[in-house]
Enzyme design. Structure first.
Site, PDB file in Angstrom:
ATOM      1  N   ASP A 132      -7.999  -5.218  -0.087  1.00 51.06           N
ATOM      2  CA  ASP A 132      -8.501  -6.051  -1.182  1.00 51.06           C
ATOM      3  C   ASP A 132      -8.136  -7.530  -1.040  1.00 51.06           C
ATOM      4  OD1 ASP A 132      -9.767  -4.027  -2.603  1.00 51.06           O
ATOM      5  OD2 ASP A 132      -7.869  -3.356  -3.458  1.00 51.06           O
ATOM      6  N   HIS A 184       0.846  -1.187   0.000  1.00 55.60           N
ATOM      7  CA  HIS A 184       0.000   0.000   0.000  1.00 55.60           C
ATOM      8  C   HIS A 184       0.880   1.234   0.000  1.00 55.60           C
ATOM      9  CE1 HIS A 184      -3.209   2.767   1.009  1.00 55.60           C
ATOM     10  NE2 HIS A 184      -4.026   1.815   0.597  1.00 55.60           N
TER      11      HIS A 184
HETATM   12  N1  CMC Z   1       4.131  -7.564  -4.971  1.00 51.52           N
HETATM   13  C1  CMC Z   1       5.459  -7.546  -5.149  1.00 51.52           C
HETATM   14  N2  CMC Z   1       6.239  -6.462  -4.946  1.00 51.52           N
HETATM   15  C2  CMC Z   1       5.618  -5.341  -4.572  1.00 51.52           C
HETATM   16  C3  CMC Z   1       4.224  -5.278  -4.380  1.00 51.52           C
HETATM   17  C4  CMC Z   1       3.475  -6.447  -4.597  1.00 51.52           C
HETATM   18  N3  CMC Z   1       2.154  -6.450  -4.436  1.00 51.52           N
HETATM   19  N4  CMC Z   1       3.879  -4.032  -4.011  1.00 51.52           N
HETATM   20  C5  CMC Z   1       5.013  -3.322  -3.978  1.00 51.52           C
HETATM   21  N5  CMC Z   1       6.080  -4.106  -4.302  1.00 51.52           N
HETATM   22  C6  CMC Z   1       7.491  -3.714  -4.322  1.00 51.52           C
HETATM   23  C7  CMC Z   1       7.823  -2.916  -5.575  1.00 51.52           C
HETATM   24  O1  CMC Z   1       8.262  -3.729  -6.614  1.00 51.52           O
HETATM   25  C8  CMC Z   1       8.902  -2.011  -5.047  1.00 51.52           C
HETATM   26  O2  CMC Z   1      10.080  -2.767  -4.946  1.00 51.52           O
HETATM   27  P1  CMC Z   1      11.538  -2.067  -5.216  1.00 51.52           P
HETATM   28  O3  CMC Z   1      11.704  -1.064  -4.127  1.00 51.52           O
HETATM   29  O4  CMC Z   1      12.512  -3.203  -5.147  1.00 51.52           O
HETATM   30  O5  CMC Z   1      11.448  -1.466  -6.598  1.00 51.52           O
HETATM   31  C9  CMC Z   1       8.472  -1.702  -3.594  1.00 51.52           C
HETATM   32  O6  CMC Z   1       7.698  -2.861  -3.212  1.00 51.52           O
HETATM   33  C10 CMC Z   1       7.634  -0.441  -3.460  1.00 51.52           C
HETATM   34  O7  CMC Z   1       6.516  -0.557  -4.344  1.00 51.52           O
HETATM   35  P2  CMC Z   1       5.921   0.645  -5.179  1.00 51.52           P
HETATM   36  O8  CMC Z   1       5.188   0.089  -6.343  1.00 51.52           O
HETATM   37  O9  CMC Z   1       6.993   1.654  -5.438  1.00 51.52           O
HETATM   38  O10 CMC Z   1       4.921   1.248  -4.115  1.00 51.52           O
HETATM   39  P3  CMC Z   1       3.731   2.217  -4.427  1.00 51.52           P
HETATM   40  O11 CMC Z   1       3.448   2.921  -3.160  1.00 51.52           O
HETATM   41  O12 CMC Z   1       4.016   3.038  -5.629  1.00 51.52           O
HETATM   42  O13 CMC Z   1       2.533   1.223  -4.818  1.00 51.52           O
HETATM   43  C11 CMC Z   1       0.730  -0.309  -4.642  1.00 51.52           C
HETATM   44  C12 CMC Z   1       1.563   0.775  -3.925  1.00 51.52           C
HETATM   45  C13 CMC Z   1      -0.517  -0.602  -3.815  1.00 51.52           C
HETATM   46  C14 CMC Z   1       0.297   0.217  -6.023  1.00 51.52           C
HETATM   47  C15 CMC Z   1       1.601  -1.588  -4.793  1.00 51.52           C
HETATM   48  O14 CMC Z   1       1.965  -2.075  -3.521  1.00 51.52           O
HETATM   49  C16 CMC Z   1       0.897  -2.671  -5.621  1.00 51.52           C
HETATM   50  O15 CMC Z   1       1.007  -2.681  -6.839  1.00 51.52           O
HETATM   51  N6  CMC Z   1       0.168  -3.618  -4.924  1.00 51.52           N
HETATM   52  C17 CMC Z   1      -0.610  -4.625  -5.646  1.00 51.52           C
HETATM   53  C18 CMC Z   1      -1.928  -3.999  -6.126  1.00 51.52           C
HETATM   54  C19 CMC Z   1      -2.902  -3.789  -5.002  1.00 51.52           C
HETATM   55  O16 CMC Z   1      -3.114  -4.662  -4.155  1.00 51.52           O
HETATM   56  N7  CMC Z   1      -3.552  -2.607  -5.002  1.00 51.52           N
HETATM   57  C20 CMC Z   1      -4.615  -2.272  -4.021  1.00 51.52           C
HETATM   58  C21 CMC Z   1      -4.185  -1.189  -3.091  1.00 51.52           C
HETATM   59  S1  CMC Z   1      -5.250  -1.085  -1.653  1.00 51.52           S
HETATM   60  C22 CMC Z   1      -6.804  -0.633  -2.280  1.00 51.52           C
HETATM   61  C23 CMC Z   1      -6.830   0.787  -2.639  1.00 51.52           C
HETATM   62  O17 CMC Z   1      -6.842   1.655  -1.762  1.00 51.52           O
HETATM   63  O18 CMC Z   1      -6.882   1.061  -3.856  1.00 51.52           O
END
Ligand code: CMC
Length: 428
Positions: free
Chosen positions: A364, A307
């Site tokens: 989710d 998140h």
């Molecule tokens: N699986 C594997 N690796 C992950 C995941 C995941 N679900 N989420 C984040 N990471 C890794 C990402 O690759 C990155 O690694 P590194 O630092 O080595 O490059 C690190 O963790 C930080 O991730 P980010 O994508 O830079 O973080 P963000 O804050 O931009 O994204 C997120 C947050 C929710 C989009 C992401 O965690 C994600 O894609 N999760 C899966 C989709 C999901 O479950 N979304 C629902 C969010 S909750 C409901 C809502 O409020 O919408």
């Protein structure tokens, strides 16, 4: 300026005021930065940008705190109802009994949808994703209620638009579902409560009796409460940004629905169930999937994990996990997806990659399993999220418009070509 940040640019010092929120959150007010220094700030994805002051929802991602108007999500989920929470978010205070009765009665009286809107459904393909249908219908509502387009509408007119949205979106959502089945739609039954009415419109058939199960109704109400607002998330920010141009609230909500649909936002609940199903078909086990999620060359992500703001746990996920066990037990459902989800969670929470990056199950991760137990089909999961988030979008929009905030218009840092001369096509 009692508290300020000092910034030194090109050898000159500038003072920027510090603004502190009611929970002690500190911010640097950069409103005057460009005018005074010529510099703008750069923050892709707004990871570190406070886009507004807001009195609606407080969230502390490090401590796993979520509060609507000061009330904890745990207490609201246990003691309140979705419509009471909607009132709270939109109006700022918990309603007195008479206020809640008035609010509820008004919503009940507006659940019917203009019959001409039904014709719009005929234009969609049978397998249209209901989120696309919902976004289109929310936007279409502005054409059925053109008074909502007037940016100077009265508070009474705004109130009517809000009532119509809360009342009609469940009707439209269930019609999108019925249409996809080729079944006749159900009209609202206004003797029923908000969630019971939704379940009736979703599941009743003209050929047999349908009774709403009170446990299912309660579980749905709790899920909607947990989704009701989440401060400046992607869809709420979209609603604010679209709404800041003074477009109709219906159109701003339509923009919010589109934004929510994406797999990184609300669309993740559908993706989680699809992922769990895939793992089941593959024979189960968590290692292969955790390895895939960790592999930077593999686009697979553990859906429902991680998140932007929660870096310890998502309090909504905690409540949902307990609710999930309860609902499945009560309904006597044994869903193997739940076992796979629990195994994945346990393995991820002790895996260095996930621990280091502070990745935890989000709202989710378990919600899809509950929706499925309640009989909601997978491609309606994100629609359920949208119905829950509706009061939050409305509250965010109302706060923004009420404060007369300016049109949203970020800056950019241009990195393209500098001025060059046009080259005729035969010389390229
Ligand atoms: N699986 C594997 N690796 C992950 C995941 C995941 N679900 N989420 C984040 N990471 C890794 C990402 O690759 C990155 O690694 P590194 O630092 O080595 O490059 C690190 O963790 C930080 O991730 P980010 O994508 O830079 O973080 P963000 O804050 O931009 O994204 C997120 C947050 C929710 C989009 C992401 O965690 C994600 O894609 N999760 C899966 C989709 C999901 O479950 N979304 C629902 C969010 S909750 C409901 C809502 O409020 O919408």
């Amino acid at each position: 300026m009692s508290e300020f940040a000092e910034i030194i640019l090109d050898g000159k010092s500038f003072k920027l005021p510090i603004f502190t929120g009611s929970e002690g959150e500190k911010s640097i007010d950069i409103t005057s930065l460009r005018a005074e220094t010529g510099y703008v700030t750069l923050d892709s994805g707004y990871k570190n940008t406070g886009s507004t002051k807001s009195a609606i929802t407080f969230l502390d991602g490090e401590k796993g705190i979520l509060r609507y108007r000061g009330y904890s999500i745990e207490e609201l989920a246990e003691k309140s109802t979705f419509l009471e929470v909607a009132y709270l978010l939109i109006n700022g205070e918990l309603p007195a009994k008479a206020e809640l009765d008035h609010f509820t009665t008004r919503i009940r009286r507006h659940t019917l949808v203009n019959e001409d809107m039904r014709k719009i459904f005929d234009g969609f393909p049978v397998n249209a994703h209901p989120m696309g249908v919902m976004a289109a219908l929310a936007s279409a509502m502005a054409t059925f209620y053109p008074g909502s387009i007037d940016p100077n509408r009265s508070p009474e007119a705004i109130d009517l638009t809000i009532t119509r949205l809360l009342a009609k979106m469940p009707t439209l959502a269930t019609w999108a579902y019925k249409n996809s089945l080729g079944h006749p739609v159900n009209y609202p039954k206004n003797s029923l409560g908000y969630c019971a009415n939704f379940l009736h419109m979703m599941f009743a058939l003209p050929v047999e009796d349908y009774e709403v199960d009170p446990d299912v109704e309660k579980a749905l109400d709790t899920l909607l409460i947990l989704h009701a607002d989440h401060e400046q998330n992607c869809s709420a920010s979209t609603v604010r940004l679209a709404g800041s141009s003074q477009v109709s609230l219906y159109s701003a909500v339509s923009a919010g629905i589109s934004s929510l649909w994406g797999p990184l936002h609300g669309g993740a609940n559908q993706q989680v169930i699809e992922m769990l199903e895939k793992i089941k078909e593959d024979g189960g086990g968590s290692k292969k999937w955790l390895d895939k999620a960790k592999d930077k060359d593999d686009p697979f992500r553990l859906m429902g994990f991680g998140h932007r703001v929660y870096k310890n746990f998502d309090p909504r996920a905690k409540i949902i996990k307990v609710a999930c066990d309860k609902v499945l037990n009560k309904l006597g459902i044994n869903d193997p997806a739940l076992d796979i989800a629990k195994e994945l969670e346990e393995a991820a929470l002790s895996d260095e990659y996930f621990v280091e990056r502070k990745l935890y199950p989000n709202v989710d991760f378990y919600s899809g399993i509950i929706y499925r137990a309640l009989g909601i089909p997978t491609d309606m999961f994100t629609v359920m999220f949208a119905l829950g988030r509706l009061p939050g979008w409305i509250a965010q929009w109302k706060e923004m418009r009420g404060e007369g905030q300016p049109i949203g218009r970020p800056r950019q840092i241009y990195v393209g070509e500098q001025l060059r001369s046009y080259v005729n096509i035969d010389k390229r």
